[in-house]
Scaffold this active site. Structure first.
Site: not given
Length: 303
Positions: A133, A169, A174, A176, A183, A237, A240
């Site tokens: 990230q 982010a 994030s 993630h 995603d 999103e 997401h």
């Protein structure tokens, strides 16, 4: 440009739009640039896209999200175990894509159910480490610096960081990095200029909760105007999705959090995300009772 990016993300025209805190939004001058999903050292020119209608330019006050009462995540193992989705037999995944063990079976069930109904899904992004990230975010900082220089209006690195943070982010923020987020796109979908087809968006909205998945940043309107950015501090999103567990996801769904005219939003994950907690540490607050989680709780927000 801010409102244009908000409209693009809310309509599903950009993948990978990011998140920033509400406080950060309030005290900075926003300068948005359309984002790609994975910047690289060499950024390719963006293709021409059909203009998208933008919301009115009339200023409006920030809307306060309604706290959502949901059961929290099921109890997770203290030590996160990340599984390779390809090796775990999850369709539409690539080798090296990782997810926490607790979420893998439900992701496989969701993707298999979508396929049975005619939707072939691809996992475009799953777990991202703090370092990954950081690299992604730095790519957008460099993009801002380069774009400003090319336009003959150079900016400082501090300004570039602030601009990039409106759609990407920062490392350690994030979702993630939790290892609970993916995603989901149709197989072969392009990374730029993409709009999630309405049939797929409708199918996911109607079925993802059955397998424990919630849309972290749903589209929100008020009086016909997009307010997702003002409401949640980041753009919507529709690709997401995060694993919340089946009971919690159903509770959110039953409360109507996907209603575009509702101010209900999913609560932030109780977690600690940084380079030392990678994947993020999910705080031990699991409960079988419905509890109200104020969305203003100072926990890191995600992309």
């Amino acid at each position: 440009m801010k409102l244009l990016l908000v409209a693009l993300c809310s309509l599903g025209l950009l993948v990978g739009c990011g998140a920033v805190s509400q406080a950060a939004i309030a005290d900075r001058q926003v300068h948005l640039q359309p984002a790609l999903i994975a910047p690289s050292a060499t950024l390719t020119p963006k293709p021409t896209r059909t203009p998208v209608p933008t919301p009115t330019l009339t200023p409006r006050p920030t809307n306060t999200p309604t706290p959502t009462a949901v059961p929290l995540l099921p109890t997770l193992d203290p030590e996160a175990e990340l599984l390779d989705l390809r090796l775990a037999g999850v369709r539409g995944s690539r080798s090296g894509q990782l997810l926490r063990r607790e979420a893998v079976a439900d992701l496989k069930s969701l993707i298999d159910a979508a396929r049975r109904d005619g939707f072939v899904l691809e996992i475009r992004s799953a777990y991202r480490s703090y370092a990954e990230q950081a690299s992604t975010f730095e790519g957008w900082v460099q993009y801002e610096l380069s774009s400003a220089a090319q336009a003959g209006k150079p900016i400082s690195r501090k300004q570039a960081i602030a601009y990039a943070a409106t759609y990407s982010a920062k490392p350690g923020t994030s979702e993630h990095q939790t290892g609970l987020t993916v995603d989901l796109l149709p197989q072969g979908a392009p990374e730029i200029g993409f709009r999630i087809p309405d049939p797929l968006k409708d199918w996911l909205n109607a079925n993802a909760y059955k397998y424990g998945w919630v849309q972290s940043y749903p589209i929100k309107y008020r009086d016909g105007e997009l307010i997702t950015y003002e409401l949640m501090g980041y753009t919507s999103e529709p690709w997401h999705w995060r694993w919340q567990g089946r009971d919690s996801a159903k509770a959110l769904y039953d409360q109507g959090y996907l209603d575009t005219d509702s101010l209900l939003v999913p609560p932030e994950l109780p977690r600690i995300c940084d380079a030392e907690h990678d994947p993020c540490t999910i705080l031990d607050v699991a409960s079988t009772e419905l509890v109200a989680i104020p969305t203003s709780t100072p926990i890191a927000v995600a992309e």
